[in-house]
Design an enzyme around this catalytic site. Structure first.
Site, PDB file in Angstrom:
ATOM      1  N   HIS A 199       0.846  -1.193   0.000  1.00 16.59           N
ATOM      2  CA  HIS A 199       0.000   0.000   0.000  1.00 16.59           C
ATOM      3  C   HIS A 199       0.888   1.251   0.000  1.00 16.59           C
ATOM      4  O   HIS A 199       2.113   1.149   0.011  1.00 16.59           O
ATOM      5  CB  HIS A 199      -1.015  -0.028   1.147  1.00 16.59           C
ATOM      6  CG  HIS A 199      -0.436  -0.101   2.528  1.00 16.59           C
ATOM      7  ND1 HIS A 199       0.419   0.868   3.041  1.00 16.59           N
ATOM      8  CD2 HIS A 199      -0.591  -1.016   3.518  1.00 16.59           C
ATOM      9  CE1 HIS A 199       0.736   0.545   4.279  1.00 16.59           C
ATOM     10  NE2 HIS A 199       0.163  -0.602   4.586  1.00 16.59           N
ATOM     11  N   HIS A 242       3.947   1.608   2.409  1.00 13.65           N
ATOM     12  CA  HIS A 242       5.210   0.967   2.020  1.00 13.65           C
ATOM     13  C   HIS A 242       5.930   1.803   0.963  1.00 13.65           C
ATOM     14  O   HIS A 242       7.146   1.979   1.002  1.00 13.65           O
ATOM     15  CB  HIS A 242       4.952  -0.417   1.420  1.00 13.65           C
ATOM     16  CG  HIS A 242       4.185  -1.353   2.309  1.00 13.65           C
ATOM     17  ND1 HIS A 242       2.929  -1.806   1.990  1.00 13.65           N
ATOM     18  CD2 HIS A 242       4.501  -1.911   3.494  1.00 13.65           C
ATOM     19  CE1 HIS A 242       2.504  -2.626   2.941  1.00 13.65           C
ATOM     20  NE2 HIS A 242       3.439  -2.701   3.871  1.00 13.65           N
ATOM     21  N   CYS A 286       1.302 -11.694  19.678  1.00 20.67           N
ATOM     22  CA  CYS A 286       0.378 -11.285  18.611  1.00 20.67           C
ATOM     23  C   CYS A 286       0.953 -11.765  17.290  1.00 20.67           C
ATOM     24  O   CYS A 286       2.033 -11.329  16.889  1.00 20.67           O
ATOM     25  CB  CYS A 286       0.154  -9.774  18.565  1.00 20.67           C
ATOM     26  SG  CYS A 286      -0.848  -9.299  17.119  1.00 20.67           S
ATOM     27  N   CYS A 343       1.367  -8.904  14.726  1.00 20.60           N
ATOM     28  CA  CYS A 343       2.597  -8.112  14.923  1.00 20.60           C
ATOM     29  C   CYS A 343       3.837  -8.992  14.832  1.00 20.60           C
ATOM     30  O   CYS A 343       4.941  -8.474  14.710  1.00 20.60           O
ATOM     31  CB  CYS A 343       2.604  -7.450  16.291  1.00 20.60           C
ATOM     32  SG  CYS A 343       1.347  -6.204  16.559  1.00 20.60           S
ATOM     33  N   CYS A 380      -4.743  -7.267  20.990  1.00 20.00           N
ATOM     34  CA  CYS A 380      -3.691  -6.375  20.490  1.00 20.00           C
ATOM     35  C   CYS A 380      -4.342  -5.085  19.985  1.00 20.00           C
ATOM     36  O   CYS A 380      -5.224  -5.150  19.132  1.00 20.00           O
ATOM     37  CB  CYS A 380      -2.924  -7.044  19.340  1.00 20.00           C
ATOM     38  SG  CYS A 380      -1.862  -5.892  18.452  1.00 20.00           S
ATOM     39  N   HIS A 432      -4.013  -4.695  16.089  1.00 22.52           N
ATOM     40  CA  HIS A 432      -4.759  -5.597  15.210  1.00 22.52           C
ATOM     41  C   HIS A 432      -6.212  -5.807  15.618  1.00 22.52           C
ATOM     42  O   HIS A 432      -6.987  -6.359  14.851  1.00 22.52           O
ATOM     43  CB  HIS A 432      -4.028  -6.943  15.109  1.00 22.52           C
ATOM     44  CG  HIS A 432      -2.785  -6.838  14.307  1.00 22.52           C
ATOM     45  ND1 HIS A 432      -1.559  -6.529  14.875  1.00 22.52           N
ATOM     46  CD2 HIS A 432      -2.572  -6.914  12.977  1.00 22.52           C
ATOM     47  CE1 HIS A 432      -0.653  -6.450  13.918  1.00 22.52           C
ATOM     48  NE2 HIS A 432      -1.239  -6.667  12.765  1.00 22.52           N
ATOM     49  N   LYS A 444      -4.792   5.963  10.879  1.00 26.27           N
ATOM     50  CA  LYS A 444      -3.573   5.374  10.353  1.00 26.27           C
ATOM     51  C   LYS A 444      -3.933   4.386   9.246  1.00 26.27           C
ATOM     52  O   LYS A 444      -4.832   3.575   9.388  1.00 26.27           O
ATOM     53  CB  LYS A 444      -2.832   4.616  11.459  1.00 26.27           C
ATOM     54  CG  LYS A 444      -1.500   4.062  10.956  1.00 26.27           C
ATOM     55  CD  LYS A 444      -0.972   2.925  11.812  1.00 26.27           C
ATOM     56  CE  LYS A 444       0.228   2.285  11.131  1.00 26.27           C
ATOM     57  NZ  LYS A 444       0.593   0.999  11.693  1.00 26.27           N
ATOM     58  N   LYS A 468      -3.126  -2.126   6.022  1.00 28.03           N
ATOM     59  CA  LYS A 468      -3.948  -3.119   5.366  1.00 28.03           C
ATOM     60  C   LYS A 468      -4.898  -3.780   6.351  1.00 28.03           C
ATOM     61  O   LYS A 468      -5.982  -4.187   5.987  1.00 28.03           O
ATOM     62  CB  LYS A 468      -3.077  -4.148   4.671  1.00 28.03           C
ATOM     63  CG  LYS A 468      -2.081  -4.846   5.561  1.00 28.03           C
ATOM     64  CD  LYS A 468      -1.275  -5.847   4.754  1.00 28.03           C
ATOM     65  CE  LYS A 468      -0.356  -6.673   5.626  1.00 28.03           C
ATOM     66  NZ  LYS A 468       0.824  -5.955   6.074  1.00 28.03           N
TER      67      LYS A 468
HETATM   68 ZN   LIG Z   1      -0.756  -7.031  16.792  1.00 28.78          ZN
END
Ligand SMILES: [Zn+2]
Length: 529
Positions: free
Chosen positions: A21, A24, A130, A133, A155, A158, A307, A310
């Site tokens: 995306h 990056h 996680c 992560c 998390c 996420h 933020k 994806k």
């Molecule tokens: Zn996470």
């Protein structure tokens, strides 16, 4: 910079779990502009990017898609990650994949060295992880779940429950390096930039460091621990080593590239700065290797105030922008509109407005007008200037000052300030033409010499702009370089030295110009998300 200096810059290696995306791509173009600037400054330069292909998350995605993790990684690299570099015009020197033999063998040798030196021990890890992560979590990192996740730790990045792990693991004695890390941050204040991020990391390390679990045995998609093949290496420990495996380092023979280009400057998103500014230098200290030159954490791209990532499904593919505006506009917009190091908001309206005002009307129109006037009034031959006046001296000063200011800004990675400094030349040249009115001077035959002076000054100013903007706008500046007829006299644009860009009268009288198509054509369709 003194002769013999080198400059090395890296992006994070990107997780092949999904398609790229604009976040990056933002990291990539920032590193690329720094690399191109240094190359064009005559500095021995190296730029590295690549992909991170191990870990539980990739294994699970591959299984869910009915392929092996290596097949999954191969497909994403070929279909998404390598093409991204073309989409946004990245001139990287190397692309490393963590599944390559040249990387995996170095990870094993690095690990073995630390093990032999007593810096790795076996123990039991019990706690939270996680998978999104790929990170071990403390309860203080987590939030209480609600709704379907009621009663579980979640998390916050996420929005999903973390897993409870209880495993026999190998541990890296990271806690031993707490004081040395604090000493590093103290003695090398620009090791972590910007300052806000530095302060955050310093207080994190001051609170104390735990040893780091660096192996997993509940799955097998990773580099094998060399002395115990039931374990694979923790994906971050594996991934960080790419920065030296790509340079050909190994414990016996550091290698020519490593000697030339290590330590590197790491450009990372601020959310992964802790891995780069705490774990990675501790690993290097443990291996008796120099720490990175600098860890620079850029801000987040906000889309609609959130933020962009994806996992939040707000990701925008870079090609959605480049298909409409081109790769130069992508590079320019994100590096100019957002102060490098701070969060910035992306909107299609802002992009379209800057494209029109700054690229099309500001720079593009200036270039077209000057080349067209040299064609019309001087038969397409760059004219000889007559005596220079105060206005011409002002343009020369602007160019010389811009070279100094832009270089100083690049040295502190303030890419936005560097572009702004160079853009002062665009603004001054546009103002110069407005005041001098060469189209009126052309009507007075007694003022032929004055007309030549004005057009020479404008063309020579464009010569400097092409050189100074080439790292950011490689395609438009190449077209301009060709249109100015510079190449047969001065050589290729990428071989022009930025520190010399302010020296006047480089474009020779007699150079033959060529018609210049619009550098930034009008966008016909209103772009929308
Ligand atoms: Zn996470």
């Amino acid at each position: 910079m003194a002769a013999g200096d080198s400059f090395s810059v890296t992006t994070p290696i990107f997780y092949v779990n999904d398609a790229p995306h604009i976040g990056h791509a933002y990291t990539e173009v920032a590193a690329d502009v720094l690399a191109r600037w240094h190359r064009q400054s005559g500095v021995d330069t190296w730029s590295l990017t690549g992909t991170d292909e191990h870990g539980q998350k990739i294994l699970r995605t591959a299984v869910a898609n009915g392929v092996t993790p290596k097949e999954w990684a191969d497909k994403l690299v070929a279909d998404a990650w390598v093409p991204l570099l073309q989409t946004i015009d990245i001139a990287n020197d190397d692309f490393i994949r963590t599944t390559e033999e040249r990387h995996e063998s170095v990870v094993q040798q690095f690990l073995q060295k630390l093990y032999d030196d007593g810096l790795i021990y076996d123990g039991e890890y019990e706690g939270y992880y996680c998978v999104g992560c790929e990170e071990y979590k403390q309860p203080s990192d987590l939030v209480d779940g609600s709704g379907e996740f009621e009663g579980q730790y979640v998390c916050p990045i996420h929005g999903r429950p973390v897993e409870v792990l209880k495993e026999k693991n190998y541990f890296f004695r990271m806690s031993r390096f707490q004081q040395r890390l604090l000493d590093l941050y103290e003695s090398q204040p620009d090791f972590i930039q910007p300052d806000s991020l530095r302060n955050e990391i310093v207080s994190f390390v001051r609170r104390g460091l735990d040893d780091l679990s660096i192996s997993r045995q509940s799955f097998d998609w990773g580099v094998r621990v060399p002395w115990d093949d039931k374990h694979v290496v923790y994906v971050w420990f594996d991934a960080l080593i790419n920065y030296i495996s790509a340079l050909g380092w190994n414990p016996e023979q550091p290698g020519e590239l490593f000697d030339r280009f290590w330590p590197s400057n790491h450009i990372v998103g601020k959310d992964i700065a802790r891995f780069h500014a705490v774990i990675w230098p501790a690993m290097l200290m443990a291996a008796d290797l120099p720490v990175p030159r600098r860890v620079f954490g850029h801000g987040w791209l906000l889309v609609g105030g959130e933020k962009m990532s994806k996992s939040k499904l707000t990701g925008i593919a870079p090609s959605q922008i480049t298909d409409v505006f081109g790769s130069d506009a992508f590079r320019y917009y994100f590096l100019r509109a957002i102060a490098f190091g701070q969060d910035g908001s992306f909107s299609w309206e802002d992009l379209a407005a800057r494209y029109q005002a700054e690229l099309a009307n500001g720079f593009g129109n200036l270039a077209s007008r000057v080349v067209a006037m040299v064609g019309r009034y001087c038969d397409g031959v760059v004219p000889e200037a007559g005596p220079l006046g105060e206005a011409e001296a002002g343009i020369q000063r602007t160019v010389a000052d811009a070279v100094v200011a832009a270089t100083a800004a690049i040295d502190r990675f303030a890419i936005h300030d560097s572009i702004a400094a160079v853009w002062s030349i665009v603004d001054e040249l546009n103002g110069y033409l407005t005041v001098q009115e060469p189209w009126k001077v052309a009507k007075d035959e007694s003022q032929t010499e004055r007309l030549r002076t004005i057009l020479y000054t404008a063309a020579e100013g464009l010569r400097a702009l092409a050189v100074l903007l080439s790292p950011v706008l490689p395609q438009a500046t190449q077209k301009l370089w060709t249109a100015l007829g510079a190449e047969p006299h001065l050589g290729a644009l990428v071989d022009q030295r930025i520190p010399d860009a302010g020296e006047w009268e480089q474009l020779p009288a007699g150079a033959r110009t060529q018609a210049l198509e619009a550098l930034f054509p009008r966008i016909e369709h209103e772009a929308t998300a």
